[in-house]
Design an enzyme around this catalytic site. Structure first.
Site, PDB file in Angstrom:
ATOM      1  N   ASP A   1      -1.537  -0.741   5.814  1.00  0.00           N
ATOM      2  CA  ASP A   1      -1.822  -0.274   7.163  1.00  0.00           C
ATOM      3  C   ASP A   1      -3.277   0.077   7.379  1.00  0.00           C
ATOM      4  O   ASP A   1      -3.697   0.262   8.501  1.00  0.00           O
ATOM      5  CB  ASP A   1      -0.966   0.955   7.483  1.00  0.00           C
ATOM      6  CG  ASP A   1      -1.413   2.160   6.691  1.00  0.00           C
ATOM      7  OD1 ASP A   1      -1.836   1.957   5.551  1.00  0.00           O
ATOM      8  OD2 ASP A   1      -1.331   3.279   7.204  1.00  0.00           O
TER       9      ASP A   1
ATOM     10  N   THR B   1      -0.121   4.834   1.048  1.00  0.00           N
ATOM     11  CA  THR B   1      -0.326   5.787   2.136  1.00  0.00           C
ATOM     12  C   THR B   1      -0.122   5.109   3.472  1.00  0.00           C
ATOM     13  O   THR B   1      -0.735   4.094   3.758  1.00  0.00           O
ATOM     14  CB  THR B   1      -1.756   6.345   2.071  1.00  0.00           C
ATOM     15  OG1 THR B   1      -2.079   6.515   0.709  1.00  0.00           O
ATOM     16  CG2 THR B   1      -1.863   7.634   2.805  1.00  0.00           C
TER      17      THR B   1
ATOM     18  N   ARG C   1      -5.787   4.275  -7.676  1.00  0.00           N
ATOM     19  CA  ARG C   1      -7.250   4.355  -7.596  1.00  0.00           C
ATOM     20  C   ARG C   1      -7.866   2.966  -7.520  1.00  0.00           C
ATOM     21  O   ARG C   1      -8.862   2.691  -8.177  1.00  0.00           O
ATOM     22  CB  ARG C   1      -7.803   5.102  -8.815  1.00  0.00           C
ATOM     23  CG  ARG C   1      -7.736   6.601  -8.675  1.00  0.00           C
ATOM     24  CD  ARG C   1      -8.957   7.161  -8.002  1.00  0.00           C
ATOM     25  NE  ARG C   1      -8.733   8.525  -7.565  1.00  0.00           N
ATOM     26  CZ  ARG C   1      -8.901   8.926  -6.299  1.00  0.00           C
ATOM     27  NH1 ARG C   1      -9.292   8.072  -5.380  1.00  0.00           N
ATOM     28  NH2 ARG C   1      -8.688  10.165  -5.973  1.00  0.00           N
TER      29      ARG C   1
ATOM     30  N   ASN D   1      -8.495  -0.549   4.196  1.00  0.00           N
ATOM     31  CA  ASN D   1      -8.653  -0.867   2.780  1.00  0.00           C
ATOM     32  C   ASN D   1      -7.654  -1.908   2.317  1.00  0.00           C
ATOM     33  O   ASN D   1      -7.765  -2.431   1.225  1.00  0.00           O
ATOM     34  CB  ASN D   1      -8.508   0.415   1.946  1.00  0.00           C
ATOM     35  CG  ASN D   1      -7.205   1.111   2.231  1.00  0.00           C
ATOM     36  OD1 ASN D   1      -6.657   0.997   3.325  1.00  0.00           O
ATOM     37  ND2 ASN D   1      -6.690   1.808   1.248  1.00  0.00           N
TER      38      ASN D   1
ATOM     39  N   ASP E   1       0.876  -1.160   0.000  1.00  0.00           N
ATOM     40  CA  ASP E   1       0.000   0.000   0.000  1.00  0.00           C
ATOM     41  C   ASP E   1       0.919   1.217   0.000  1.00  0.00           C
ATOM     42  O   ASP E   1       2.104   1.113   0.315  1.00  0.00           O
ATOM     43  CB  ASP E   1      -0.832  -0.058   1.276  1.00  0.00           C
ATOM     44  CG  ASP E   1      -1.727   1.140   1.413  1.00  0.00           C
ATOM     45  OD1 ASP E   1      -2.260   1.583   0.387  1.00  0.00           O
ATOM     46  OD2 ASP E   1      -1.880   1.630   2.540  1.00  0.00           O
TER      47      ASP E   1
END
EC number: 7.6.2.1
Lengths: 980, 338
Positions: free
Chosen positions: A681, A264, A655, A684, A262
């Site tokens: 983290d 972010t 996205r 999602n 991931d």
């Protein structure tokens, strides 16, 4: 109401805001930590349900997983209103800055988009264990065949001696103790064979190493303990240790081939920081140099209270001085305008929050774009503090002086223009337009005729910023004359009330005003990467691991992070897939495939991917977005995507919805044998973490969902390197060796039993006492394998981190494969033959009794098995010494104790045996003869075809610089085979 | 294979990280960080070649010495099971051996080829006799052997548990099938001194077979399996039984009968008068009488010596191959440096 999590998906009807806006935090859905806006429809926002009833009908699509899409319409008061994604609030979102919101639940329970996006937690089993189970099936075939051989032979023997059985002294089928002479303990030929079979199953059942499962669990607990206690994986910032949440996949960490990350919060800290600015052609990047901890930060006095921004920003002292000097100088004026633009030209909402100190209040800037947040914080730090925002005006505190600006118009950011603008009515009644945007789009609308050298200087600064990995924005402004303003206002009003093509009209209006700007400057924002991320990614790549980044971010953000984390380099060719239909996706996939083939085939021929240098001649990066993935995943295009992706060195997916992340992981997982690891983290990332072979949660700011779903949790992305290269490698080597050793250990014992059975007319007599058989895998041999499985290290931590290529041993399954299994079994066979037949020939036609030879075998096998282990121990620490030699001593003690029981047939036999020289010479001869072939093979393998690990081990021991060079040349180069 | 320096350097770097550590917590730290001081042997050619040469140098002498010991043992083996059956019964040996009325006397003449020094061990050897058969080895009661009739539970002794409703001491198939051929030896006209004492282990006599346990109801059944026991002698002194009860490990085994305490000279003829009582005919077993001297390594068996010498020679061979490889190709990899 505010700060509460929504329990279902609902369509907004009205909110506490008169304009029907609700701010929501979607961190649990897509991992983005900024506020998003959702709108109630005009038709309903005025109604509060307490007062008047609303009756209507909402028709919506079937529950689906797409969290970015929603299509429905609502019939209310006879009117038909269409509803889109901006009207729905999804389960898991948190309402912020909005006192209350009323909505109609459209999806509830399992049908909510959040639930549909979470896949059930699968039970994971390590790759090695799966392979081991295959080998165990082979072993059970061995077992069955051994038993069959014994029972068939027993049947033949009974058949051949069927006439003699009645009186044979050692069989005596007939029982004369009763009046009636009867068969004693004999059930007929067929049944005897059957019983022999069952008995042999009981005798030989140790062949299936049940104890292995227990020792594996123990070893994994030990390994987990060391992983948890590792000080190099301890995050001081969050005071969190490494967490082992799954205990059964430790060794998978040593075989990872794909890492799905991931962005972010995983790669980045999720903190944007204003780093430097170029104003009017002058570069102010002294902020980096200024001392960080000592600053108070800018604050203002409001009603005896101190308001200060929530986040502190490092400031450039020169720039602070300039901004304080006000508009007196020309320079000061430019700086003033620049920061005014930063503070005004955004959609940030300031929220004043109380602190424990009632005199101090913090201003928290909330907004969709983290970049804007950083800019506003920066402006605040330089004395331009945004204090209040409503739809009509903003209040900015400029150097302690409150100024109210009317927001006359706002052109929001869109991806075509790549800029946004705000038209402000200043306190001095002048009207100004402030524009900020991406450099490419801004330079086309900047009036170059005015200050060409300043434009060039700014461009040069921008280039240097972006090469530092900063995210850049260019700011411009111009004053509007009254006529211009009126002209704009009228067209703006028409456009914003237009029913058809409103967006296009607004864009046109924006373009008309956003021109002939005078450049103010540029800003450089650092999307702060976590510590050590670029280095970690570099190491991972060198270890032959493919890193894929899956993010919910915009494409541009994703790419810029890709650059700053060294995932993407300027040398790479990017293939961007960004389509809206299946056909165009197919087309671009095909194009991409052709392009990658063209680019990749060249370097394969030259094959210059050299060991540590790590640069790929013509690397290809694939950038693909979520919309395209909708058309690709779960269709026949998946195959093509996989082909393309496996040719690419880097894959960036932007996205993407949570389930798409899982879909991409599944894409790789189902098509290759390679191990996948997902790291994330946020909530999602949960489905991705659960889908991958190994899921790692970062225990960061974004809640606990990822950690709860993960197999391992840690504080920082960079801990992945020691986790995989050091612990993963060790765990894999240890468990792999341990499994093979346990197979060997049990099989050698069973084979010795088996050979003896062939000399007892196939009747399952065991010379080794039952006690020893039981204790064999409990006391005699169990502890050393566990201790070695926990403590042995083939290479030191330093070496493993220095040469990431060593990790490939796990990817290539070097330590556990069918070949090794069969070699081990051959070795087992030889060793059992050496043990059994050597003593058979030594004691043939001698007075040896059964218990004595049984004791000899017990001791021989135990010493053999422990020495075998000792031969393979790489690093002798005191626990390994203690366990190996201790086990041998414990065995001797046990054998003596068992033989000290007068009511057992073997009373005192070990003592009588030990009095004879023959025993000691046979024991020595057996052990040496049994181990020599293994030793010879091992040495020749090491000498003639040394593996990387072997070389590294020698480098570690004897290494100097020259040796390191030698070793590197022999290391296998990285091949990027697209394996199926 | 020396202690490496890496551990010390690792310790040094870690000591820098954690500056002040007491001894105990330092040990704990080393343990948790998996940096315990360690010895990591690496198999260098020098070590390997030396090891193999050492194995060779150790094993070849041992092998030669054991071969010599084995050859120094003089052994006379005489199979008598078929020869001791009169010609009349040659075709039906089982009937002969079962017929109690026929005298089973038989005499054998053994020629001594080589000087045999006393004590000369007398063994009887049985072949194809599975004393390790599961049914057989289970059929005994060690408690009864020690405690006699006080121990009632003799269920393990079936089918020789009781006879005529009374328990049997010693019970079980093993005792029941006690070997009962007897031998007496003479040279020329005078008998040789044969010592039949101390043929069983002292530990068995003292602790395993009861001193107060007398044979009872033994060999009283319909089927006589073998030797009878004097009911007045306690089990601890029935040494033939004790020897027999140490069931042999392999189907071809010897059991000690006694010792001849006279030297036998070359070309002496030993006359053995034996009673051929024991039935091995019914299952095709064979009986041999063995006279053997003994060496420090036990009886005559070349295998151990041969095995040791061959292992020794092959390790020397491996050492040479490895030496050759090493000399011819020292730059094979970095091992050449060491």
């Amino acid at each position: 109401s505010a700060n509460e999590m929504l329990p279902c998906d609902m369509v907004l009807l009205s909110t506490s805001d008169p304009t029907g806006v609700a701010y929501i935090l979607t961190i649990n859905l897509d991992g983005e930590s900024n506020l998003k806006t959702r709108y109630a429809k005009q038709e309903t926002l005025a109604r509060t349900p307490e007062k008047d009833k609303i009756s209507g009908l909402i028709k919506c699509e079937k529950p689906n997983r797409n969290i970015y899409g929603f299509h429905a319409n609502m019939e209310i008061d006879g009117k038909r209103v269409s509803l889109g994604p901006s009207n729905i609030v999804l389960r898991g979102c948190v309402l912020k800055n909005t006192a209350w919101a009323v909505g109609v639940a459209v999806y509830a329970g399992r049908e909510t988009k959040a639930m549909l996006n979470s896949s059930g937690a699968p039970s994971k089993r390590s790759r090695l264990e799966t392979l081991m189970n295959r080998e165990i099936i082979i072993l059970s075939f061995f077992l069955v065949s051994l038993c069959s051989v014994v029972s068939v032979c027993a049947g033949i023997w009974l058949r051949r001696h069927r006439d003699e059985l009645d009186y044979m002294p050692f069989y005596r089928r007939k029982d004369f103790s009763e009046e009636k002479v009867d068969n004693y303990n004999y059930n007929g030929w067929g049944m005897e064979i059957f019983f022999t079979f069952l008995m042999s199953v009981i005798v030989f059942q140790i062949m299936i190493p049940i104890a292995l499962y227990i020792s594996m669990e123990l070893v994994r607990i030990g390994q987990a303990y060391f992983m948890i206690r590792d000080s190099q994986m301890y995050d001081e910032a969050s005071n969190s240790r490494f967490q082992c949440r799954a205990l059964n996949i430790n060794e998978d960490l040593g075989q990872i081939k794909y890492v799905f990350s991931d962005k972010t919060g995983t790669l980045t800290e999720n903190k944007m920081e204003f780093e430097c600015a170029s104003i009017w052609g002058v570069d102010y990047s002294g902020a980096k140099a200024s001392f960080q901890g000592n600053q108070v930060g800018y604050s203002i006095q409001v009603d005896e209270q101190v308001w200060r921004p929530k986040m502190k920003v490092r400031v450039d002292p020169d720039l602070v001085r300039l901004s304080k000097s006000g508009k007196k100088t020309d320079e000061g004026k430019r700086v003033h305008d620049f920061f005014l633009a930063l503070a005004a030209c955004n959609t940030i909402v300031p929220i004043v929050t109380a602190t424990s100190d009632s005199a101090v209040k913090l201003i928290d800037y909330q907004g969709e774009s983290p970049d804007e947040q950083a800019l506003v914080y920066a402006a605040a730090a330089y004395g331009f503090m945004l204090v209040e925002r409503t739809s009509g005006h903003i209040v900015i505190d400029v150097q302690g002086e409150r100024q109210r600006y009317n927001v006359l118009g706002l052109h929001e950011f869109d991806s075509d223009r790549k800029r946004m603008s705000v038209i402000l009515g200043c306190p001095d009644k002048s009207v100004k337009v402030f524009v900020k945007g991406a450099d490419t789009s801004m330079f086309t609308v900047i009036d170059k005729s005015l200050n060409l050298e300043i434009v060039h200087a700014t461009e040069a600064h921008l280039h240097s910023y972006s090469s530092m990995g900063l995210r850049t924005l260019v700011v411009g402004m111009r004053g509007l004359s009254a006529s211009e303003f009126e002209q704009w206002q009228s067209s703006y009003e028409t456009a914003s009330t237009a029913l058809i093509g409103r967006a296009a009209l607004l864009r046109k209006v924006a373009n008309s005003v956003e021109n002939n700007l005078s450049i103010l400057g540029a800003s450089g924002i650092e999307d702060k990467l976590q510590q050590g991320v670029p280095e970690s990614i570099e190491s991972l790549r060198m270890a032959g691991i493919k890193v894929w980044v899956l993010t919910g971010d915009k494409q541009e953000t994703a790419i810029s992070i890709g650059y700053s984390s060294k995932l993407l380099t300027s040398k790479m060719t990017q293939i961007v897939i960004n389509n809206n239909s299946k056909q165009s996706c197919r087309k671009s996939l095909e194009d991409g495939l052709i392009m990658s083939k063209k680019l990749v085939t060249v370097p394969v021929a030259t094959n210059s991917t050299q060991g540590t240098s790590g640069d790929f001649t013509s690397p290809v990066a694939l950038v693909i977005d979520g919309t395209s993935l909708v058309y690709i995943l779960d269709t026949e295009l998946e195959e093509q995507l996989f082909h393309l992706a496996s040719r690419c060195n880097v894959v960036l997916c932007c996205r993407v919805a949570p389930l798409q992340k899982a879909g991409i992981v599944a894409l790789v997982k189902n098509r290759t044998d390679d191990m996948t690891l997902a790291i994330g983290d946020g909530a999602n990332d949960v489905s991705m973490i659960q889908m991958a072979d190994v899921g790692i949660g970062i225990s960061g700011q974004e809640g606990r969902q990822a950690v709860m779903a993960s197999d391992f949790a840690m504080g920082q992305f960079r801990f992945l390197v020691p986790l995989l290269f050091v612990h993963g490698h060790w765990n894999y080597q240890r468990i792999a060796y341990m499994i093979l050793y346990n197979f060997y250990r049990n099989a050698v014992f069973v084979f010795v039993l088996f050979w003896y059975v062939l000399f007892t007319s196939f009747t399952l007599t065991t010379a080794i006492t039952e006690w020893s058989s039981v204790l064999y895998s409990v006391i005699y041999t169990s502890l050393p394998t566990i201790v070695v499985g926990i403590l042995d290290k083939d290479l030191s931590r330093m070496t493993l981190l220095k040469y990431p290529q060593l990790y490939e041993a796990g990817q290539r399954q070097e330590s556990y494969n069918p070949k090794l299994f069969w070699l081990t079994m051959m070795d087992t066979l030889w060793q059992s033959i050496a043990v059994f037949f050597a003593s058979l020939f030594v004691y043939w036609e001698s007075t040896i009794d059964m218990s004595s030879i049984g004791d000899l075998w017990t001791l021989a096998v135990v010493i053999l098995v422990n020495l075998h282990l000792a031969m393979d121990v790489v690093r002798w620490t005191w626990p390994s010494h203690a366990s190996i030699w201790g086990s041998i001593i414990a065995t001797c003690i046990c054998v003596i104790v068992i033989d000290a029981v007068p009511t057992l047939p073997g009373y005192w036999s070990i003592i009588e045996l030990a009095k004879t020289e023959l025993f000691w010479f046979s024991l020595l001869g057996i052990v040496v003869a049994a181990l020599i072939p293994r030793f010879v093979v091992k040495i020749f393998a090491q000498y003639c075809r040394p593996c990387d690990i072997q070389i590294a081990r020698e480098v570690e021991k004897f290494g100097n610089f020259r040796d390191l060079r030698g070793a590197e040349i022999e290391m296998n180069p990285i091949f990027d085979h697209p394996r199926r | 294979m020396d202690v490496d320096g890496e551990s010390t350097s690792a310790v040094a770097t870690e000591a820098r990280l954690i500056p002040v550590l007491s001894g105990r917590s330092k040990a704990m730290y080393q343990f948790t960080q998996q940096s315990l001081p360690a010895c990591k042997p690496v198999l260098t050619p020098a070590w390997v070649i030396t090891t193999f040469f050492l194995v060779g140098a150790l094993f070849i002498p041992i092998g030669l010495v054991s071969l010599h010991a084995s050859h120094s043992v003089v052994e006379i083996v005489d199979r008598y099971d078929s020869e001791c059956v009169p010609d009349l019964f040659k075709s039906n040996k089982v009937e002969y051996i079962k017929d109690m009325s026929i005298h089973k006397n038989c005499s054998r003449h053994l020629k001594v080829h080589k000087h045999m020094k006393a004590p000369i061990f007398i063994y009887y050897q049985l072949d194809n006799y599975y004393q390790n058969h599961r049914r057989y080895v289970k059929s005994r009661s060690d408690r009864q052997l020690l405690h006699g009739l006080q121990h009632n539970d003799t269920s393990s002794c079936t089918p020789e548990e009781s006879s005529n409703g009374l328990p049997i001491v010693p019970c079980g198939l093993i005792a029941w099938s006690l070997f009962n051929d007897t031998y007496s030896f003479s040279r020329g006209t005078h008998k040789l001194r044969v010592n039949r004492k101390n043929i069983a282990w002292k530990s068995d006599r003292n602790h395993k077979f009861g001193k107060q346990v007398y044979p009872f109801n033994f060999q009283n059944g319909t089927l006589i399996g073998g030797g009878k026991l004097d009911p007045n002698i306690p089990l601890s002194d029935q040494e033939d039984l004790i020897v027999w009860m140490r069931t042999a490990a392999l189907p071809s085994f010897r059991k000690l009968y006694g010792r001849i305490e006279d030297d036998l000279n070359v070309d002496d003829v030993v006359v053995v008068n034996l009673l051929n009582n024991y039935n091995t005919y019914s299952f095709g077993g064979t009986k041999e009488l063995v006279l053997s001297t003994s060496s420090w390594l036990g009886g005559r068996n070349n295998f151990l010596g041969m095995a040791y010498t061959s292992v020794g020679f092959s390790s020397i061979l491996v050492a040479f191959i490895f030496l050759l490889l090493h000399v011819r190709n020292p730059s094979l990899n970095i091992r050449a440096v060491c």
